[in-house]
Design a protein around this motif. Structure first.
Motif, PDB file in Angstrom:
ATOM      1  N   LEU A  36       0.835  -1.205   0.000  1.00  0.00           N
ATOM      2  CA  LEU A  36       0.000   0.000   0.000  1.00  0.00           C
ATOM      3  C   LEU A  36       0.870   1.255   0.000  1.00  0.00           C
ATOM      4  O   LEU A  36       0.582   2.218  -0.729  1.00  0.00           O
ATOM      5  CB  LEU A  36      -0.933  -0.009   1.209  1.00  0.00           C
ATOM      6  N   ALA A  37       1.935   1.258   0.791  1.00  0.00           N
ATOM      7  CA  ALA A  37       2.828   2.415   0.811  1.00  0.00           C
ATOM      8  C   ALA A  37       3.454   2.643  -0.559  1.00  0.00           C
ATOM      9  O   ALA A  37       3.579   3.782  -1.022  1.00  0.00           O
ATOM     10  CB  ALA A  37       3.914   2.204   1.870  1.00  0.00           C
ATOM     11  N   ALA A 316      -7.173  -3.804   5.919  1.00  0.00           N
ATOM     12  CA  ALA A 316      -6.695  -4.591   4.787  1.00  0.00           C
ATOM     13  C   ALA A 316      -5.849  -5.748   5.305  1.00  0.00           C
ATOM     14  O   ALA A 316      -5.267  -5.681   6.391  1.00  0.00           O
ATOM     15  CB  ALA A 316      -5.876  -3.731   3.829  1.00  0.00           C
ATOM     16  N   GLY A 317      -5.775  -6.821   4.518  1.00  0.00           N
ATOM     17  CA  GLY A 317      -4.962  -7.971   4.890  1.00  0.00           C
ATOM     18  C   GLY A 317      -5.518  -8.699   6.098  1.00  0.00           C
ATOM     19  O   GLY A 317      -6.735  -8.772   6.304  1.00  0.00           O
ATOM     20  N   MET A 331      -1.678 -14.053   2.230  1.00  0.00           N
ATOM     21  CA  MET A 331      -0.860 -12.892   1.894  1.00  0.00           C
ATOM     22  C   MET A 331      -1.272 -12.313   0.547  1.00  0.00           C
ATOM     23  O   MET A 331      -1.301 -11.080   0.365  1.00  0.00           O
ATOM     24  CB  MET A 331       0.618 -13.275   1.866  1.00  0.00           C
ATOM     25  N   ASN A 332      -1.632 -13.176  -0.390  1.00  0.00           N
ATOM     26  CA  ASN A 332      -2.027 -12.709  -1.717  1.00  0.00           C
ATOM     27  C   ASN A 332      -3.314 -11.887  -1.658  1.00  0.00           C
ATOM     28  O   ASN A 332      -3.432 -10.854  -2.322  1.00  0.00           O
ATOM     29  CB  ASN A 332      -2.209 -13.909  -2.643  1.00  0.00           C
ATOM     30  N   THR A 333      -4.270 -12.332  -0.861  1.00  0.00           N
ATOM     31  CA  THR A 333      -5.517 -11.578  -0.724  1.00  0.00           C
ATOM     32  C   THR A 333      -5.250 -10.216  -0.099  1.00  0.00           C
ATOM     33  O   THR A 333      -5.817  -9.196  -0.516  1.00  0.00           O
ATOM     34  CB  THR A 333      -6.528 -12.369   0.120  1.00  0.00           C
ATOM     35  N   GLY A 334      -4.351 -10.167   0.893  1.00  0.00           N
ATOM     36  CA  GLY A 334      -4.010  -8.894   1.525  1.00  0.00           C
ATOM     37  C   GLY A 334      -3.336  -7.934   0.562  1.00  0.00           C
ATOM     38  O   GLY A 334      -3.641  -6.730   0.544  1.00  0.00           O
ATOM     39  N   ASP A 337      -5.903  -6.522  -1.640  1.00  0.00           N
ATOM     40  CA  ASP A 337      -6.624  -5.470  -0.915  1.00  0.00           C
ATOM     41  C   ASP A 337      -5.901  -4.136  -1.064  1.00  0.00           C
ATOM     42  O   ASP A 337      -6.506  -3.100  -1.349  1.00  0.00           O
ATOM     43  CB  ASP A 337      -6.704  -5.800   0.590  1.00  0.00           C
ATOM     44  N   ALA A 338      -4.584  -4.173  -0.835  1.00  0.00           N
ATOM     45  CA  ALA A 338      -3.786  -2.946  -0.844  1.00  0.00           C
ATOM     46  C   ALA A 338      -3.813  -2.279  -2.210  1.00  0.00           C
ATOM     47  O   ALA A 338      -3.924  -1.047  -2.314  1.00  0.00           O
ATOM     48  CB  ALA A 338      -2.352  -3.259  -0.431  1.00  0.00           C
ATOM     49  N   VAL A 339      -3.706  -3.064  -3.275  1.00  0.00           N
ATOM     50  CA  VAL A 339      -3.702  -2.493  -4.621  1.00  0.00           C
ATOM     51  C   VAL A 339      -5.077  -1.906  -4.953  1.00  0.00           C
ATOM     52  O   VAL A 339      -5.185  -0.832  -5.541  1.00  0.00           O
ATOM     53  CB  VAL A 339      -3.274  -3.546  -5.655  1.00  0.00           C
ATOM     54  N   ASN A 340      -6.137  -2.619  -4.575  1.00  0.00           N
ATOM     55  CA  ASN A 340      -7.492  -2.125  -4.827  1.00  0.00           C
ATOM     56  C   ASN A 340      -7.740  -0.801  -4.117  1.00  0.00           C
ATOM     57  O   ASN A 340      -8.291   0.145  -4.698  1.00  0.00           O
ATOM     58  CB  ASN A 340      -8.507  -3.182  -4.370  1.00  0.00           C
ATOM     59  N   LEU A 341      -7.323  -0.715  -2.862  1.00  0.00           N
ATOM     60  CA  LEU A 341      -7.551   0.506  -2.082  1.00  0.00           C
ATOM     61  C   LEU A 341      -6.593   1.620  -2.478  1.00  0.00           C
ATOM     62  O   LEU A 341      -6.957   2.802  -2.461  1.00  0.00           O
ATOM     63  CB  LEU A 341      -7.403   0.187  -0.590  1.00  0.00           C
TER      64      LEU A 341
END
Length: 571
Positions: A36-37, A316-317, A331-334, A337-341
């Motif tokens: 996300l960062a 997220a995650g 970890m992949n779902t998390g 999440d980060a890319v979507n948000l």
């Protein structure tokens, strides 16, 4: 890395009179928070990332990176680094039961080798992705790659800081961060994202519930060396007692061991002797374990946050969902999440879209999390249940039947689509819109656009509209693909459209269009009910189709952008 010093409020608000330390506070420096960062920094948004741990984790449970995760990270330049650091594996060895062999003699236990992603299958069925494999890389290794990329961009992690207070108002969030030996400090940001794991302080302070259950089974996890295994293969042993997995790791040790401990087995320190006893119990091969780097014991819970967002606070995650490791989905779902948000937060923080856009995060990702929990719970139950029927199946026909099925290209293709997360879609999202006139073929709104069309194999460009003024502080968040003969697209209108939305998208003209979300092979013309020859696709940053339509009229695409609150450049 940056130290623990927090800024004193030098950031600026957007017309609210509020001073911010950063646009977004990210709590937790695991893979989800690090991605996300990186996403926010790429799009020109400032992020402060904090973690309560004084140092990065050197051990981890997560091991595999799926194809879809690599796809969404490719746009940000991370996928190739991860592939270089990891071990792409495509062969599975399924071991049945037999009489134990002596060391050095051939095994009497049947082992069925299944090539999951052979070259012919990739060419015929998986040609729409650059990553037709499962990438093995420890979570610690994944984090090293992400931290290095952030550091090279000048983004540091402030460690030893624990979130202890959180209050929201109409303009932002005020947070209290505690660090041992120093007075608490206060930071002010527009938004907060909790990526701080199953025991999330962010979730607790936001008052969000975490419903679910814990499973009674106990598991042993170890990174170590193992003699007696064919290298470069995933070894799966099925027995009545349950499954045992040995994954080729490479670093920090040659193998990752995952095995369920017998019910009622003793508790206490996890030792090499305990791991060796578990392997001996589950296999008929003589496997000798040695030189452990890490040994641990854990239990599994399946839980889902009641909501992924409350006001200006997002989860997220693992802070939003935890489940069994079946299928290597956590970890992949998390990360997804980060890319979507990430791109949505970036548009809102930059003032390029209304805050209402952020509502689509939970709308899209909560159903995915529910589906992952349901699927992993079913797989976990089948793999670990002590019901006599399931024990008998695992001990008897499960291995040869599974091997037979996996030799079918159709079965392997279907299995890969499921496990790799390539099948995730957002067709019911408010951001997924079919224009008028509509198309009969090609990827639908909310579906994944075939990945080579997203830049791995560049789209043949007849003409690219000029970028115009008002370029975005980062790469374009959308790609507008205009498919069909170049002469059919009104040049003046295309350039006007591009100039109006130059801060958000690029426009590319190409003579071909994708056949479907599963086929990167182009077709000469799009097909619709009313006419053929033209198609338009507005593809999001994360690789999903947001809008599509037939014909050369761009008014529908413009209405789509305005509909979710995107703000055009002034004339």
């Amino acid at each position: 890395m940056a130290g623990n010093r927090i800024g004193t409020g030098t950031g600026t608000g957007t017309g609210t009179g509020t001073i911010f330390d950063a646009d977004v506070l990210i709590v937790g420096a695991g893979p989800t928070g690090l991605v996300l960062a990186r996403e926010l920094h790429t799009h020109g948004v400032t992020a402060m990332i904090v973690d309560k741990a004084a140092d990065a984790a050197h051990e981890s449970r997560a091991l595999a990176i799926q194809a879809r995760t690599l796809e969404v990270l490719a746009r940000n330049g991370l996928a190739d680094d991860l592939v270089s650091a990891g071990n792409p594996t495509g062969t599975l060895l399924l071991h049945g039961r037999g009489r134990r062999r002596r060391r050095g003699s051939p095994s009497a236990a049947p082992a069925h080798a299944v090539s999951l992603f052979d070259e012919a299958l990739c060419d015929e069925a998986l040609g729409d992705t650059r990553f037709p494999f499962l990438l093995f890389l420890s979570q610690a290794g994944t984090e090293r790659v992400l931290v290095d990329r952030l550091a090279s961009a000048g983004v540091g992690i402030r460690r030893g800081l624990t979130l202890t207070g959180l209050s929201q108002d109409d303009h932002g969030v005020t947070c209290t961060l505690d660090s041992p030996g120093v007075p608490p400090r206060t930071v002010r940001t527009r938004y907060v994202v909790g990526c701080d794991g199953a025991h999330s302080a962010t979730r607790h302070l936001a008052g969000i519930g975490f419903s679910g259950r814990a499973f009674p089974q106990r598991f042993l996890l170890a990174d170590l060396e193992a003699d007696g295994l064919e290298p470069g293969r995933v070894h799966v042993y099925l027995s009545g007692a349950g499954p045992l997995f040995l994954f080729p790791l490479g670093s920090p040790a040659g193998w990752r061991l995952l095995v369920m401990l017998p019910p009622g087995s003793r508790t206490g320190p996890v030792t090499l002797a305990l791991a060796q006893a578990a392997v001996t119990r589950y296999t008929r091969d003589t496997i000798v374990l040695h030189h452990p780097v890490w040994l641990t014991e854990f239990t599994i819970s399946s839980r889902l946050a009641d909501t992924f967002a409350r006001g200006r606070v997002f989860l997220a995650g693992d802070a939003a969902h935890i489940h069994s490791p079946a299928g290597a989905q956590g970890m992949n779902t998390g990360i997804q999440d980060a890319v979507n948000l990430g791109w949505k937060l970036a548009l809102v923080c930059r003032g390029a879209a209304d805050p209402a856009l952020l509502g689509s995060y939970e709308q899209e990702r909560l159903p995915v999390a529910r589906s992952v929990l349901a699927g992993t719970n079913r797989a976990f139950t089948v793999a670990t249940s002590q019901h006599p029927v399931l024990r008998g199946l695992r001990a008897g026909p499960a291995v040869p039947v599974a091997a037979l099925l996996l030799r079918s290209r159709m079965a392997r293709r279907t299995g890969f689509r499921l496990i790799s997360e390539l099948g995730i879609h957002y067709r019911r999202s408010s951001l997924s819109v079919d224009g008028v006139p509509s198309l009969d073929r090609g990827p639908r709104p909310g579906e994944r656009f075939p990945q080579p069309g997203m830049g791995a194999v560049p789209v043949t460009s007849v003409r690219t509209a000029a970028a115009g003024h008002g370029a975005a502080p980062g790469p374009p968040v959308f790609r507008m693909l205009l498919c069909g003969p170049a002469t059919e697209w009104p040049d003046a209108r295309v350039r006007e459209f591009q100039a109006r939305w130059a801060h958000l998208l690029t426009v590319e003209l190409t003579p071909s269009a994708p056949r479907s979300r599963w086929s990167a092979a182009p077709r000469a013309a799009a097909v619709s009910r009313r006419r053929s020859g033209l198609a338009q696709y507005l593809v999001r940053w994360d690789g999903y189709v947001g809008y599509r339509a037939d014909g050369s009229d761009l008014d529908g695409a413009e209405a789509y952008l305005l509909g979710f609150g995107a703000r055009p450049l002034p004339p």
